[in-house]
Design a protein around this motif. Structure first.
Motif, PDB file in Angstrom:
ATOM      1  N   PRO A 274      -4.408  13.778  -4.330  1.00 44.30           N
ATOM      2  CA  PRO A 274      -5.256  12.645  -3.966  1.00 44.30           C
ATOM      3  C   PRO A 274      -5.091  11.447  -4.886  1.00 44.30           C
ATOM      4  O   PRO A 274      -5.523  10.350  -4.548  1.00 44.30           O
ATOM      5  N   LEU A 275      -4.467  11.648  -6.050  1.00 45.35           N
ATOM      6  CA  LEU A 275      -4.310  10.520  -6.970  1.00 45.35           C
ATOM      7  C   LEU A 275      -2.935   9.879  -6.873  1.00 45.35           C
ATOM      8  O   LEU A 275      -2.599   8.994  -7.658  1.00 45.35           O
ATOM      9  N   ALA A 276      -2.134  10.323  -5.914  1.00 42.00           N
ATOM     10  CA  ALA A 276      -0.799   9.742  -5.788  1.00 42.00           C
ATOM     11  C   ALA A 276      -0.895   8.345  -5.181  1.00 42.00           C
ATOM     12  O   ALA A 276      -1.822   8.023  -4.452  1.00 42.00           O
ATOM     13  N   GLY A 277       0.064   7.528  -5.505  1.00 46.19           N
ATOM     14  CA  GLY A 277       0.127   6.171  -4.975  1.00 46.19           C
ATOM     15  C   GLY A 277       1.346   5.504  -5.570  1.00 46.19           C
ATOM     16  O   GLY A 277       1.892   5.997  -6.556  1.00 46.19           O
ATOM     17  N   PRO A 278       1.778   4.397  -4.985  1.00 47.66           N
ATOM     18  CA  PRO A 278       3.013   3.772  -5.458  1.00 47.66           C
ATOM     19  C   PRO A 278       2.959   3.414  -6.944  1.00 47.66           C
ATOM     20  O   PRO A 278       3.951   3.534  -7.650  1.00 47.66           O
ATOM     21  N   PHE A 279       1.790   2.982  -7.412  1.00 53.75           N
ATOM     22  CA  PHE A 279       1.684   2.542  -8.802  1.00 53.75           C
ATOM     23  C   PHE A 279       1.613   3.740  -9.741  1.00 53.75           C
ATOM     24  O   PHE A 279       2.335   3.811 -10.731  1.00 53.75           O
ATOM     25  N   VAL A 280       0.756   4.709  -9.405  1.00 50.71           N
ATOM     26  CA  VAL A 280       0.522   5.851 -10.284  1.00 50.71           C
ATOM     27  C   VAL A 280       1.771   6.720 -10.424  1.00 50.71           C
ATOM     28  O   VAL A 280       2.074   7.226 -11.495  1.00 50.71           O
ATOM     29  N   LEU A 281       2.517   6.874  -9.352  1.00 51.96           N
ATOM     30  CA  LEU A 281       3.685   7.749  -9.411  1.00 51.96           C
ATOM     31  C   LEU A 281       4.903   7.063 -10.020  1.00 51.96           C
ATOM     32  O   LEU A 281       5.963   7.653 -10.123  1.00 51.96           O
TER      33      LEU A 281
ATOM     34  N   GLY B 161       5.661  -8.863  -6.482  1.00 49.18           N
ATOM     35  CA  GLY B 161       5.427  -8.317  -7.803  1.00 49.18           C
ATOM     36  C   GLY B 161       4.630  -7.036  -7.727  1.00 49.18           C
ATOM     37  O   GLY B 161       4.159  -6.647  -6.666  1.00 49.18           O
ATOM     38  N   PRO B 162       4.503  -6.368  -8.881  1.00 50.05           N
ATOM     39  CA  PRO B 162       3.784  -5.091  -8.880  1.00 50.05           C
ATOM     40  C   PRO B 162       2.298  -5.320  -8.618  1.00 50.05           C
ATOM     41  O   PRO B 162       1.668  -6.137  -9.278  1.00 50.05           O
ATOM     42  N   ILE B 163       1.749  -4.632  -7.632  1.00 47.47           N
ATOM     43  CA  ILE B 163       0.326  -4.758  -7.321  1.00 47.47           C
ATOM     44  C   ILE B 163      -0.311  -3.389  -7.442  1.00 47.47           C
ATOM     45  O   ILE B 163       0.105  -2.437  -6.779  1.00 47.47           O
ATOM     46  N   ALA B 164      -1.305  -3.314  -8.318  1.00 47.30           N
ATOM     47  CA  ALA B 164      -1.828  -2.005  -8.698  1.00 47.30           C
ATOM     48  C   ALA B 164      -2.964  -1.557  -7.800  1.00 47.30           C
ATOM     49  O   ALA B 164      -3.692  -2.381  -7.246  1.00 47.30           O
ATOM     50  N   PHE B 165      -3.090  -0.251  -7.662  1.00 44.74           N
ATOM     51  CA  PHE B 165      -4.262   0.449  -7.122  1.00 44.74           C
ATOM     52  C   PHE B 165      -4.502   0.307  -5.619  1.00 44.74           C
ATOM     53  O   PHE B 165      -5.243   1.112  -5.067  1.00 44.74           O
ATOM     54  N   VAL B 166      -3.914  -0.684  -4.971  1.00 45.41           N
ATOM     55  CA  VAL B 166      -4.161  -0.827  -3.538  1.00 45.41           C
ATOM     56  C   VAL B 166      -3.681   0.418  -2.796  1.00 45.41           C
ATOM     57  O   VAL B 166      -4.395   1.000  -1.978  1.00 45.41           O
ATOM     58  N   GLY B 167      -2.450   0.858  -3.130  1.00 51.27           N
ATOM     59  CA  GLY B 167      -1.868   2.012  -2.457  1.00 51.27           C
ATOM     60  C   GLY B 167      -2.664   3.282  -2.684  1.00 51.27           C
ATOM     61  O   GLY B 167      -2.695   4.175  -1.849  1.00 51.27           O
ATOM     62  N   LEU B 168      -3.321   3.368  -3.829  1.00 57.00           N
ATOM     63  CA  LEU B 168      -4.098   4.556  -4.148  1.00 57.00           C
ATOM     64  C   LEU B 168      -5.483   4.527  -3.496  1.00 57.00           C
ATOM     65  O   LEU B 168      -5.947   5.512  -2.923  1.00 57.00           O
TER      66      LEU B 168
END
Lengths: 264, 342
Positions: B87-94, B263-270
């Motif tokens: 459940p914590l996977a996402g483009p930024f976290v991984l 650019g890198p955008i955090a947390f949206v994907g998660l």
């Protein structure tokens, strides 16, 4: 004689099971010749670590046989593509499902996947089969519950309903009674017996419940260190198979009561 | 069946809300333009040409970019969470975003380092996209290979963080050897911005985005099978290797191309997939994919509207806004363990 005319669902010829790692073959059991017929409830019995799971994994094509052949409906298991195999054999595994946020209906309906279109859309017939599976396993009342709301026993029934919905000739269950209390152990196995009789499916399960299996199964497969034998419970008892099932220092099989007794 | 009706209502409401947010987004900005003028400039020419220019060539592509970015990152996050059973996977976290950043760093910062081979002209948008997509694809594949060996969900996240650190380190080394202009180009890209895209660039981004979305639609059935776990999925006829590859390609295309452009955008994907699961109370990807699309687009439009600081001359980095909104959601998810289910 009437059994010999039954339709053969699963047949193994000189099957060897085990692992291959770094080109070293570790054979766990060999020379396995089993034939399972339509409508049979078959228990797979053996001590811990003897290879019950390996045999089930091999029969269900999760791992490869080291030698010999497995035929399902007369066709070699390795020649089935994944969808074709899913239409003849369904599984109930020991592992937990990944998402428990599915409703019971959704989970059971996933059993229809081999038959649905690219989107997995359920047609009327699919929904009928799902509802029928829910009724056959006595969980129609749980239909809209989420899986995380269920007890272990209920969840096991749901997994069995899912396997039923897959509409296969053969259902294989890996230790369906672990984590259940005595009543629910008997309940699940009795349910499997009823399903085998009613639906004429061949149902194979591994279990440590030797005594329940002796009472309910039409056939047993017993794995011991020496060999793998399969026959009716009574014939196996007569042949003294259960005397050698476990080490002899603690428990002994009592033929009269068909159960194990602790030595005093 | 009761469920379907409520879902339909939600979808219609979200659709209307999306349209509303879209108009609010283009009506607010550093220059105050009356609503009537905005409406007219969309459908005809208006007298004030600078207003029309601001709307048609700046605010409109920016709003569309926000929709593409929010929905694309959300959908790639959804697919990653199901694929990695985490459940914590996402483009930024991984570390997928880091992989994309590394790709971009290599072509922007490395240009002088490998100057002999790479002519300055080669560093076009296409090169950046290709590098970012390739970078995210490689990280995604590595994480996937490791996840087969390491079953522990938390370990995979830590490995993702490590990929992030490694990428950051390489970027540091590259920036040490690069020229001031190259460094500036990279740093500005790193802030993240939705507003830098011309219609032409938006067209390129959308083309790749559409390929990614089509692949994700074709994976709906496999994603649903994967909810049971891999062995069950196999037993109901899923070709695991093939569907895994399609999902990986789809997520890399989405996350990679979006990161390349904005650019890198955090947390949206998660965060978006979790919000969608909460609202629709479902794990069925047929429902979730559309839900994530709508909610992702809406939230990105809101974040962008806030980042613009309407009526002022300042613009905040979009990455900061998404982090401010996304990071608390992750904390909230961790506290309410039960809701971590997917």
């Amino acid at each position: 004689m009437e059994k010999a005319t039954g339709h053969s669902i699963l047949k193994t010829t000189n099957l060897s099971i085990g692992y291959t790692s770094k080109k070293v073959k570790t054979i766990i059991a060999s020379n396995i010749n089993i034939e399972l017929k339509k409508g049979e409830l078959v228990g797979l019995i053996g001590a811990n670590g003897i290879g019950k799971s390996t045999l089930l994994r091999t029969l269900s094509n999760v791992q490869n046989a080291l030698n010999g052949t497995i035929k399902i409906n007369g066709k070699d298991i390795t020649t089935h593509n994944p969808i074709a195999l899913a239409k003849v054999m369904s599984l109930v595994l020991t592992e937990q499902i990944t998402s428990k946020n599915l409703s019971v209906f959704e989970l059971v309906a996933l059993g229809r996947q081999p038959y649905t279109n690219w989107l997995g859309k359920l047609c009327r017939k699919d929904i009928e089969i799902v509802n029928k599976s829910l009724q056959q396993t006595n969980i129609a009342n749980l239909k809209y519950k989420k899986c995380f709301e269920l007890s272990d026993g209920q969840l096991q029934k749901v997994m069995i309903a899912r396997a039923l919905a897959q509409d296969t000739n053969l259902i294989i269950l890996d230790e369906p009674t672990t984590h259940l209390d005595m009543y629910h152990k008997a309940y699940i196995l009795k349910l499997l017996q009823k399903l085998a009789q009613e639906t004429q499916k061949t149902i194979v399960f591994s279990s440590h419940e030797v005594e329940l299996a002796l009472q309910l199964c039409s056939k047993l497969i017993v794995i011991s260190k020496k060999e793998v034998v399969s026959d009716t419970p009574n014939n196996l008892i007569e042949a003294g198979v259960f005397d050698n099932l476990f080490p002899k220092d603690l428990i002994a099989f009592d033929k009269k009561t068909q159960s194990f007794k602790v030595k005093k | 069946m009761e469920n379907n009706k409520t879902h339909k209502t939600y979808f219609i409401l979200l659709g209307l809300f999306l349209v509303l947010m879209f108009f609010i987004n283009i009506s607010l900005g550093s220059v105050s333009i009356p609503n009537i003028a905005i409406f007219n400039s969309l459908f005809s020419t208006i007298e004030n040409t600078s207003w029309q220019y601001i709307i048609l060539d700046y605010r409109l592509p920016k709003a569309f970019t926000a929709i593409v970015v929010g929905s694309g990152l959300g959908i790639s996050g959804l697919m990653m969470q199901t694929l990695f059973k985490n459940p914590l996977a996402g483009p930024f976290v991984l570390g997928i975003t880091s992989g994309a950043s590394l790709g971009v760093a290599v072509v922007t910062l490395g240009a002088s380092l490998f100057g002999g081979f790479l002519l300055g002209a080669l560093v076009s948008k296409w090169t950046i996209i290709a590098a970012a997509t390739l970078g995210s694809f490689l990280v995604m594949l590595s994480v996937l290979v490791i996840s087969v060996k390491v079953r522990d969900a938390m370990a995979i996240l830590i490995i993702g963080l490590m990929f992030g650190s490694i990428s950051a380190a390489i970027v540091n080394v590259l920036s040490y050897f690069s020229s001031a202009e190259e460094l500036q180009q990279y740093v500005f890209w790193g802030f993240g911005s939705l507003g830098n895209l011309s219609w032409h660039e938006l067209f390129i981004l959308s083309s790749i985005y559409i390929i990614g979305i089509v692949l994700s639609l074709s994976s709906i059935k496999s994603l649903n099978s994967l909810l049971l776990g891999e062995n069950y999925a196999k037993s109901i006829g899923l070709n695991i290797k093939q569907s895994r590859l399609v999902i990986v390609i789809s997520t890399s295309l989405l996350a990679g191309s979006i990161t390349a452009f904005v650019g890198p955008i955090a947390f949206v994907g998660l965060a978006i997939p979790h919000i969608s699961r909460q609202i629709f109370n479902s794990s069925n990807h047929k429902t979730l994919l559309l839900a994530v699309f709508l909610i992702g687009a809406i939230i990105m439009l809101i974040c962008d509207t806030i980042a613009q600081l309407p009526r002022s001359d300042y613009t905040l980095p979009i990455n900061a806004i998404t982090s401010l909104f996304g990071a608390p959601i992750v904390v909230w998810l961790l506290i309410r363990q039960r809701k971590m289910m997917f």
